[in-house]
Design a protein around this motif. Structure first.
Motif, PDB file in Angstrom:
ATOM      1  N   GLU A  11     -23.086 -26.465  13.843  1.00 39.85           N
ATOM      2  CA  GLU A  11     -24.268 -27.012  13.176  1.00 39.85           C
ATOM      3  C   GLU A  11     -24.247 -26.702  11.677  1.00 39.85           C
ATOM      4  OE1 GLU A  11     -27.557 -25.357  15.222  1.00 39.85           O
ATOM      5  OE2 GLU A  11     -27.304 -26.579  17.037  1.00 39.85           O
ATOM      6  N   LYS A  12     -23.822 -25.510  11.326  1.00 39.81           N
ATOM      7  CA  LYS A  12     -23.753 -25.145   9.918  1.00 39.81           C
ATOM      8  C   LYS A  12     -22.713 -25.986   9.194  1.00 39.81           C
ATOM      9  CE  LYS A  12     -26.881 -21.960   9.941  1.00 39.81           C
ATOM     10  NZ  LYS A  12     -28.139 -22.169   9.207  1.00 39.81           N
ATOM     11  N   LYS A  13     -21.571 -26.213   9.813  1.00 39.21           N
ATOM     12  CA  LYS A  13     -20.532 -27.039   9.197  1.00 39.21           C
ATOM     13  C   LYS A  13     -21.009 -28.483   9.041  1.00 39.21           C
ATOM     14  CE  LYS A  13     -17.446 -25.708  12.200  1.00 39.21           C
ATOM     15  NZ  LYS A  13     -16.179 -25.562  12.954  1.00 39.21           N
ATOM     16  N   ASP A  14     -21.676 -28.992  10.059  1.00 34.53           N
ATOM     17  CA  ASP A  14     -22.202 -30.357   9.973  1.00 34.53           C
ATOM     18  C   ASP A  14     -23.197 -30.497   8.819  1.00 34.53           C
ATOM     19  OD1 ASP A  14     -20.700 -31.180  12.116  1.00 34.53           O
ATOM     20  OD2 ASP A  14     -22.299 -30.870  13.603  1.00 34.53           O
ATOM     21  N   ALA A  15     -24.096 -29.514   8.709  1.00 34.36           N
ATOM     22  CA  ALA A  15     -25.109 -29.574   7.657  1.00 34.36           C
ATOM     23  C   ALA A  15     -24.469 -29.476   6.272  1.00 34.36           C
ATOM     24  CB  ALA A  15     -26.132 -28.454   7.855  1.00 34.36           C
ATOM     25  N   LEU A  16     -23.444 -28.622   6.139  1.00 36.57           N
ATOM     26  CA  LEU A  16     -22.789 -28.458   4.843  1.00 36.57           C
ATOM     27  C   LEU A  16     -21.992 -29.703   4.473  1.00 36.57           C
ATOM     28  CD1 LEU A  16     -22.189 -26.681   2.450  1.00 36.57           C
ATOM     29  CD2 LEU A  16     -20.349 -25.598   3.746  1.00 36.57           C
ATOM     30  N   TRP A  17     -21.294 -30.290   5.448  1.00 41.53           N
ATOM     31  CA  TRP A  17     -20.538 -31.519   5.187  1.00 41.53           C
ATOM     32  C   TRP A  17     -21.472 -32.650   4.772  1.00 41.53           C
ATOM     33  CZ3 TRP A  17     -15.900 -33.152   4.088  1.00 41.53           C
ATOM     34  CH2 TRP A  17     -15.554 -34.483   4.287  1.00 41.53           C
ATOM     35  N   LYS A  18     -22.631 -32.716   5.398  1.00 41.47           N
ATOM     36  CA  LYS A  18     -23.621 -33.732   5.037  1.00 41.47           C
ATOM     37  C   LYS A  18     -24.157 -33.490   3.633  1.00 41.47           C
ATOM     38  CE  LYS A  18     -27.886 -35.903   6.704  1.00 41.47           C
ATOM     39  NZ  LYS A  18     -28.942 -35.891   7.763  1.00 41.47           N
ATOM     40  N   ALA A  19     -24.381 -32.205   3.291  1.00 42.24           N
ATOM     41  CA  ALA A  19     -24.885 -31.885   1.949  1.00 42.24           C
ATOM     42  C   ALA A  19     -23.871 -32.227   0.870  1.00 42.24           C
ATOM     43  CB  ALA A  19     -25.249 -30.398   1.874  1.00 42.24           C
ATOM     44  N   LEU A  20     -22.580 -32.223   1.226  1.00 42.33           N
ATOM     45  CA  LEU A  20     -21.528 -32.553   0.265  1.00 42.33           C
ATOM     46  C   LEU A  20     -21.291 -34.052   0.148  1.00 42.33           C
ATOM     47  CD1 LEU A  20     -18.946 -29.736   1.127  1.00 42.33           C
ATOM     48  CD2 LEU A  20     -20.378 -29.898  -0.915  1.00 42.33           C
ATOM     49  N   VAL A  63     -24.381 -25.763  -3.536  1.00 39.15           N
ATOM     50  CA  VAL A  63     -24.138 -26.276  -2.185  1.00 39.15           C
ATOM     51  C   VAL A  63     -23.082 -25.442  -1.464  1.00 39.15           C
ATOM     52  CG1 VAL A  63     -23.349 -28.258  -0.856  1.00 39.15           C
ATOM     53  CG2 VAL A  63     -24.842 -28.602  -2.830  1.00 39.15           C
ATOM     54  N   LEU A  64     -22.008 -25.109  -2.176  1.00 34.75           N
ATOM     55  CA  LEU A  64     -20.920 -24.366  -1.547  1.00 34.75           C
ATOM     56  C   LEU A  64     -21.146 -22.857  -1.531  1.00 34.75           C
ATOM     57  CD1 LEU A  64     -17.657 -26.147  -2.787  1.00 34.75           C
ATOM     58  CD2 LEU A  64     -18.412 -25.877  -0.430  1.00 34.75           C
ATOM     59  N   LEU A  65     -22.078 -22.352  -2.346  1.00 30.75           N
ATOM     60  CA  LEU A  65     -22.185 -20.904  -2.515  1.00 30.75           C
ATOM     61  C   LEU A  65     -22.523 -20.178  -1.221  1.00 30.75           C
ATOM     62  CD1 LEU A  65     -23.834 -20.237  -5.972  1.00 30.75           C
ATOM     63  CD2 LEU A  65     -21.451 -20.279  -5.320  1.00 30.75           C
ATOM     64  N   GLY A  66     -23.480 -20.688  -0.474  1.00 24.93           N
ATOM     65  CA  GLY A  66     -23.872 -20.018   0.757  1.00 24.93           C
ATOM     66  C   GLY A  66     -23.011 -20.353   1.944  1.00 24.93           C
ATOM     67  N   LEU A  67     -22.005 -21.247   1.761  1.00 23.20           N
ATOM     68  CA  LEU A  67     -21.091 -21.674   2.829  1.00 23.20           C
ATOM     69  C   LEU A  67     -21.852 -22.184   4.049  1.00 23.20           C
ATOM     70  CD1 LEU A  67     -18.357 -18.901   2.652  1.00 23.20           C
ATOM     71  CD2 LEU A  67     -18.310 -21.182   1.640  1.00 23.20           C
ATOM     72  N   GLY A  68     -23.011 -22.762   3.834  1.00 28.03           N
ATOM     73  CA  GLY A  68     -23.791 -23.303   4.931  1.00 28.03           C
ATOM     74  C   GLY A  68     -24.611 -22.284   5.685  1.00 28.03           C
TER      75      GLY A  68
END
Length: 719
Positions: free
Chosen positions: A321-330, A350-355
């Motif tokens: 879920e974290k990876k999905d959310a981060l990929w969407k934010a990018l 966006v990348l600082l917290g790594l999702g």
């Protein structure tokens, strides 16, 4: 990739950078070629390696290629040489130390090589000519043609870093660091060497991605030039360099872009590293450690197989879920070089917290006055830095409560000790971080309006790794203190906090005065005393975390350390001046009577000094940073010049205090407040009185006399 094709790719990169007007990168690529050629020509000229002194067509190609590189360097950066081949003037950055060897004709004559400059680099038997590049004082335009890349090109050398963008001292440090990590002495670093450099983090896949990001030459191992240029990018890289670094880090398939599969694979590596650093994925942004106990429970004997599988599945689902959310934010699409540039320029958070943690308010600090240089992986202090940020992070609970909404610490909270075990891999011994009175210091942070997310941002493995994959090194910066103690300072990457090593006596003094200090801060939130936010012990070393009193984007014109004494109180060379220098410079602090500013400042100084005197504390200083506005600028916009929040009356003007005439901005605090007047200090005072005679000029005095002299001096310099 063999040597010939690797060198050809290197030259292609130089020519492309030249054509794209990336002249800094073209410059260092040409220097790389020249240095390699010199090494190869020395080998050819060595009688032991070439007893018949045979020179083939490849030697001629080398000489022609070096002539071409020297011509392009002179075109990009015109330099005047003396008769010995040394530069006598330059309007541009100097060449490396091998410059004296860059005279092509001298090199050819020393080797006794007869070369034909009209022979083609691709075919030595061909009669085609090499386009001559005449030195020019302006770079080539995009429409001008460059020499086509030759078929045999030089390998990476030892100097890719432009000297004009990094101090010589740091260049030497990178050389020393490379040779330290190069355990085989073969001028290249293997994956195992980088694993050793990144200790205590030992993760093969992550280290491989880091090596790929630094390895611009695409060699099997990491050469010295790429190692230095990679660290240069992390410390000083511009937007293009950092974006290229990030692209190489995530581009697993090396196809020039990052797709979803590449991104998810790299994120799995990063999450594995965070697990080593004791950071676990959570279900909400404010409870990072929720699944820590579940993961650790998997090692227990009482956990059933079904429960184990359930917990593991839950954690993997959370990661997904974290990876999905981060990929969407990018952007939910391929990440190209241009996209990375856009992210780093407009959405760096966006990348600082790594999702794992989403920044609702990205702290865009621009702190100029930072102490020391970032600790690099491979440095002797890197292990300590990783342990410090991992331990501090593990103790934090991200819960930004309203300021002042803390629980009143009890007497047991004052003596509480919490130990964090840091076991990174089975091959490394278990380290431990001891935190003293964590609840009390958390309450102090709330009193002084420090968000837990700000504290987390400064000491967070997630932010460290997030910055690293974004092409920026955000570790703690280390320096030696200016005093006699020999303590070390570590500055957080955001510049808001300092970590200072202290001795055991100072740690005991802080613990003994902590109840009084806490009550004093509650009743005097505008105090000028050091704002202490934590006390820790790692191995046998104690360190405190305190607020950086010079958290500003302005560069100071002068810094003064004032005690009110005169014996030995001078440091004319700076950068931190003392009492006699203050008088020599004819300085005054123009505070002014408006809004009772001067009265409030002197009252606060008397109250703080009286409090320290009651605790038997001496040897403290009033440190002042002075920024002088240029005559052409105005101080009217000073309130809008920085983005951080003022935390007291004396930080009301861009975290500083504006002078009455509006020409200066002052930043001040009372520092070094943990030195008691004990037997050792009494003996020091007695000895100095016997030697120098004048007891009033000696810094060491009893607390009452020290306080009175301190206040009298400050009253005499404040208007």
């Amino acid at each position: 990739m063999n040597k010939k094709s690797t060198i050809q790719a290197k030259m292609h990169a130089a020519l492309q950078a030249d054509e794209r007007k990336q002249y800094g990168r073209a410059y260092i690529q040409y220097i790389s070629c020249i240095e390699f050629i010199l090494e190869d020509l020395k080998r050819v000229a060595n009688p032991a390696l070439n007893p018949q002194r045979q020179f083939n067509h490849q030697t001629a190609i080398h000489a022609d290629l070096m002539k071409h590189c020297v011509s392009r360097i002179n075109t990009l950066y015109p330099i005047v040489f003396d008769g010995k081949g040394k530069p006598v003037s330059s309007s541009s950055p100097p060449l490396p130390n091998t410059r004296s060897s860059l005279n092509v004709s001298n090199t050819q004559s020393s080797l006794n090589v007869s070369t034909n400059p009209r022979k083609s680099l691709n075919d030595p038997k061909s009669s085609s000519t090499l386009p001559s590049q005449q030195p020019s004082h302006r770079p080539l335009s995009r429409n001008q043609h460059l020499t086509p890349p030759p078929s045999f090109l030089p390998a990476p050398s030892s100097s890719l870093v432009p000297a004009h963008r990094m101090p010589a001292k740091e260049m030497l440090h990178l050389d020393h660091l490379f040779h330290k990590l190069d355990r085989k002495g073969n001028q290249k670093l293997s994956l195992m060497d980088l694993l050793y450099a990144f200790s205590p983090i030992r993760h093969d896949a992550f280290t491989s991605r880091l090596m790929n990001a630094m390895n611009t030459s695409r060699l099997t191992n990491l050469c010295k030039s790429d190692f230095k240029y990679g660290l240069f990018t992390l410390k000083y890289g511009d937007l293009d360099e950092r974006a290229s670094f990030a692209l190489r880090f995530f581009d697993v398939q090396s196809n020039g872009y990052v797709d979803k599969m590449d991104f998810y694979r790299v994120m799995d590596h990063l999450y594995a590293v965070l697990s080593q650093m004791h950071v676990f994925i959570s279900t909400t942004d404010k409870t990072i450690n929720k699944y820590a106990e579940q993961v650790l429970s998997l090692l227990g004997d009482n956990t059933s197989h079904s429960s184990t599988m359930s917990n593991m599945a839950l954690i993997e689902q959370e990661k997904s879920e974290k990876k999905d959310a981060l990929w969407k934010a990018l952007g939910n699409k391929r990440l190209t070089l241009d996209r990375f540039k856009s992210i780093l320029q407009h959405e760096p958070h966006v990348l600082l917290g790594l999702g794992i943690y989403t920044f609702s308010e990205y702290p865009r600090y621009n702190i100029q006055h930072r102490i020391g240089e970032p600790v690099l992986f491979g440095d002797s202090s890197f292990h300590r830095v990783i342990c410090m940020i991992s331990g501090i992070r593990k103790l934090l609970v991200l819960d930004d409560k309203p300021f002042g909404s803390y629980v009143e610490p009890s007497s047991s909270d004052m003596t509480e000790e919490r130990t964090v075990s840091l076991s990174f891999t089975e091959r490394l011994p278990v380290a431990s971080l001891l935190c003293f009175a964590p609840s009390v210091f958390a309450a102090l942070r709330s009193i002084f309006h420090v968000k837990e997310s700000e504290f987390w941002f400064a000491f967070s493995p997630e932010v460290f790794l997030g910055n690293l994959v974004s092409g920026r090194l955000a570790s703690l910066s280390e320096s030696l203190t200016d005093g006699k103690s020999g303590n070390f300072f570590y500055t957080s990457h955001c510049g808001l906090f300092l970590c200072k090593t202290i001795n055991e006596a100072e740690a005991n003094q802080l613990l003994s005065m902590l109840p009084s200090y806490f009550k004093y801060c509650v009743h005097h939130p505008d105090t000028l005393l050091n704002r202490l936010y934590g006390l820790y012990r790692f191995e046998s070393s104690y360190f405190i975390i305190l607020e950086n009193s010079f958290k500003t984007s302005f560069s100071f014109s002068a810094i003064y350390d004032l005690k009110g004494s005169t014996l030995g109180r001078t440091n004319p060379s700076g950068p931190v001046y003392k009492d006699l220098d203050f008088k020599e410079h004819q300085r005054r602090l123009f505070i002014g009577p408006s809004n009772n500013r001067k009265t409030r400042l002197l009252t606060q100084l008397r109250t703080d000094s009286s409090f320290l005197s009651s605790l038997g504390i001496i040897d403290y200083s009033f440190i002042v940073g002075v920024y002088t506005f240029p005559s052409s600028s105005s101080s009217s916009s000073v309130h809008h010049s920085t983005s951080y929040r003022e935390r007291s009356f004396f930080q009301s003007d861009a975290a500083g205090f504006l002078s009455a005439d509006g020409r200066h901005l002052y930043y001040f605090a009372i520092i070094d407040t943990l030195i008691p007047y004990n037997f050792k200090k009494k003996a020091e005072r007695l000895l100095k009185t016997v030697v120098h005679g004048d007891e009033h000029s000696i810094s060491v005095s009893d607390p009452s006399f020290y306080s009175n002299r301190f206040i009298s001096f400050l009253e005499s310099i404040i208007d």
